[in-house]
Scaffold this active site. Structure first.
Site, PDB file in Angstrom:
ATOM      1  N   ARG A 131       0.824  -1.327  -0.224  1.00 34.80           N
ATOM      2  CA  ARG A 131       0.067   0.074   0.132  1.00 34.80           C
ATOM      3  C   ARG A 131       0.867   1.362  -0.003  1.00 34.80           C
ATOM      4  O   ARG A 131       2.185   1.349   0.450  1.00 34.80           O
ATOM      5  CB  ARG A 131      -0.966   0.005   1.286  1.00 34.80           C
ATOM      6  CG  ARG A 131      -1.542  -1.128   1.574  1.00 34.80           C
ATOM      7  CD  ARG A 131      -2.672  -1.657   0.787  1.00 34.80           C
ATOM      8  NE  ARG A 131      -3.207  -2.839   0.727  1.00 34.80           N
ATOM      9  CZ  ARG A 131      -4.335  -3.525  -0.057  1.00 34.80           C
ATOM     10  NH1 ARG A 131      -5.031  -2.806  -0.823  1.00 34.80           N
ATOM     11  NH2 ARG A 131      -5.083  -4.440   0.625  1.00 34.80           N
TER      12      ARG A 131
ATOM     13  N   ASP B 271      -9.403  -0.870  -7.942  1.00 36.82           N
ATOM     14  CA  ASP B 271      -9.824   0.508  -8.051  1.00 36.82           C
ATOM     15  C   ASP B 271      -9.121   1.453  -7.533  1.00 36.82           C
ATOM     16  O   ASP B 271      -8.554   2.262  -8.061  1.00 36.82           O
ATOM     17  CB  ASP B 271     -11.363   0.674  -7.477  1.00 36.82           C
ATOM     18  CG  ASP B 271     -12.539   0.040  -8.342  1.00 36.82           C
ATOM     19  OD1 ASP B 271     -12.156  -0.246  -9.467  1.00 36.82           O
ATOM     20  OD2 ASP B 271     -13.542  -0.168  -7.626  1.00 36.82           O
TER      21      ASP B 271
ATOM     22  N   THR C 287      -7.920  -8.735  -8.919  1.00 40.90           N
ATOM     23  CA  THR C 287      -8.273  -8.453  -7.310  1.00 40.90           C
ATOM     24  C   THR C 287      -9.372  -9.622  -7.208  1.00 40.90           C
ATOM     25  O   THR C 287     -10.118 -10.330  -8.168  1.00 40.90           O
ATOM     26  CB  THR C 287      -9.135  -7.335  -6.872  1.00 40.90           C
ATOM     27  OG1 THR C 287      -9.904  -7.499  -5.710  1.00 40.90           O
ATOM     28  CG2 THR C 287     -10.120  -7.124  -8.020  1.00 40.90           C
TER      29      THR C 287
ATOM     30  N   ASP D 116     -11.793 -10.017  -5.075  1.00 37.35           N
ATOM     31  CA  ASP D 116     -13.209  -9.520  -4.842  1.00 37.35           C
ATOM     32  C   ASP D 116     -14.073  -9.387  -6.029  1.00 37.35           C
ATOM     33  O   ASP D 116     -15.199  -9.339  -5.624  1.00 37.35           O
ATOM     34  CB  ASP D 116     -12.775  -8.263  -4.252  1.00 37.35           C
ATOM     35  CG  ASP D 116     -11.889  -8.269  -2.899  1.00 37.35           C
ATOM     36  OD1 ASP D 116     -11.897  -9.274  -2.276  1.00 37.35           O
ATOM     37  OD2 ASP D 116     -11.511  -7.161  -2.658  1.00 37.35           O
TER      38      ASP D 116
ATOM     39  N   LYS E  41     -32.861 -31.276   9.437  1.00 41.43           N
ATOM     40  CA  LYS E  41     -31.324 -31.055   9.297  1.00 41.43           C
ATOM     41  C   LYS E  41     -30.520 -30.915  10.381  1.00 41.43           C
ATOM     42  O   LYS E  41     -30.869 -30.468  11.281  1.00 41.43           O
ATOM     43  CB  LYS E  41     -31.377 -29.607   8.733  1.00 41.43           C
ATOM     44  CG  LYS E  41     -31.601 -29.662   7.178  1.00 41.43           C
ATOM     45  CD  LYS E  41     -31.309 -28.443   6.294  1.00 41.43           C
ATOM     46  CE  LYS E  41     -31.609 -28.318   4.928  1.00 41.43           C
ATOM     47  NZ  LYS E  41     -30.786 -27.237   4.190  1.00 41.43           N
TER      48      LYS E  41
ATOM     49  N   ARG F  49     -19.941 -22.664  15.968  1.00 45.70           N
ATOM     50  CA  ARG F  49     -18.584 -22.288  15.593  1.00 45.70           C
ATOM     51  C   ARG F  49     -18.320 -21.285  14.377  1.00 45.70           C
ATOM     52  O   ARG F  49     -18.959 -21.387  13.583  1.00 45.70           O
ATOM     53  CB  ARG F  49     -17.751 -23.550  15.597  1.00 45.70           C
ATOM     54  CG  ARG F  49     -17.959 -24.504  16.965  1.00 45.70           C
ATOM     55  CD  ARG F  49     -16.973 -23.829  17.906  1.00 45.70           C
ATOM     56  NE  ARG F  49     -17.054 -24.865  19.154  1.00 45.70           N
ATOM     57  CZ  ARG F  49     -17.732 -24.754  19.833  1.00 45.70           C
ATOM     58  NH1 ARG F  49     -18.837 -23.957  19.909  1.00 45.70           N
ATOM     59  NH2 ARG F  49     -17.671 -25.735  21.072  1.00 45.70           N
TER      60      ARG F  49
END
Length: 326
Positions: free
Chosen positions: A78, A109, A131, A133, A220, A250
């Site tokens: 960065r 971006d 990326t 994402d 379930k 958990r």
């Protein structure tokens, strides 16, 4: 025979978060750049390395045996200084001092915003979307996404095995910053009972609790909740759900394992095609462009236009994910 390039020397850097397939893109920039008659300099540690003048001359052999490696051989960092006018001017001055007329920036971006500023300073710049994402609006695909979702999917399958054995509820947190694409894809692929997406989650935890109880009544014996990073707080959520339902719950946070690993075929090919496309744009004298894959084709957009675009989760996938979770 390729036309004479408009510029003679280009640089390539990776910026922001690393993503599997970045090395395929670097390799393509280097080899296609050389193929187009340009010299290529690698820049270590993104914009930080650019400002610190951390360069290496690259040839075809520099990128041998890198296409299968995860992470980025140029490293990444960065750089707050690059967000300032003084930092942007200094970066452009460094490029000129080293004869770098064009720059390929592989990242997201934030990295493209820096590329846009360098273009305003007279340095030809092209962005390549790298990326995990999948949150860049101008492209249907970003390098690293496929590897990340496959890594997460395999991990979630393993958590489901132990969750079933203990008849637990498991909250599994995946990456994606403020975008829900990894969570949505894994939620469908792993057959989760609930998917929490930053774009759609209403923070009504009681609905989650009611769904867990209803699923138990229907037989379930386990319950998988995929939680997106943009929502987070999985551990505290698990404690509240267990207290409300009596079901052992958990939290598992997959974390940065999703960024690593050998890239899939898809990421190697997309990285290669996008990297080569970027080198071609610079060879043709283009600037302030970002490469994308849009409606089945490799294309390029003006960076300013690309940064102004908005991206939304596909509504049909969200609808189907809910329908399949019963």
């Amino acid at each position: 025979m390729a036309a004479e390039p408009k510029i003679k020397t280009i640089g390539v850097l990776t910026s922001g978060g690393d993503a599997p397939g970045m090395n395929a893109a670097i390799r393509a920039v280097v080899r296609e750049g050389i193929n187009r008659g340009m010299k290529v300099k690698g820049i270590y540690q993104g914009y930080k390395g650019l400002l610190n003048e951390e360069f290496v001359d690259m040839d075809a052999r520099s990128v041998s045996d890198t296409i299968s490696r995860g992470g980025t051989i140029l490293y990444t960092a960065r750089c707050a200084q690059m967000r300032t006018p003084d930092g942007q001017k200094a970066a452009a001055d460094v490029c000129r001092r080293h004869g770098i007329e064009g720059l390929v920036v592989i990242g997201g971006d934030g990295s493209f915003a820096g590329a846009e500023k360098l273009s305003e300073q007279g340095i030809n710049t092209v962005g390549v979307p790298g990326t995990i994402d999948l949150d860049i609006a101008c492209t249907d695909y970003t390098i690293g996404f496929d590897t990340a979702i496959n890594t997460a999917m395999e991990a979630i399958d393993k958590v489901r095995d132990t969750s079933t054995s203990h008849e637990r509820c498991s909250i599994i947190e995946v990456m994606g910053r403020n975008a829900g694409y990894i969570a949505l894809w894994c939620g469908i692929a792993n057959g989760s009972e609930d998917i929490l997406l930053p774009e759609t989650y209403d923070y009504d935890e009681q609905k989650l609790i009611n769904n867990i109880i209803d699923c138990r009544k229907r037989g379930k014996r386990h319950h998988i909740i995929i939680n997106a990073e943009g929502i987070g707080h999985s551990s505290s959520m698990a404690r509240r759900i267990e207290a409300a339902t009596g079901v052992e719950t958990r939290a598992t946070i997959l974390g940065h394992m999703q960024r690593g690993g050998s890239p899939t075929c898809r990421d190697r090919v997309f990285g290669s095609m996008m990297g080569a496309y970027a080198a071609d744009l610079l060879a043709d004298g283009k600037t302030n462009r970002v490469v994308g894959f849009y409606h089945g084709e490799y294309v390029d957009f003006d960076i300013s236009e690309a940064l102004a675009m908005q991206k939304h989760l596909p509504e049909d996938m969200v609808r189907v994910s809910k329908a399949l979770s019963i």
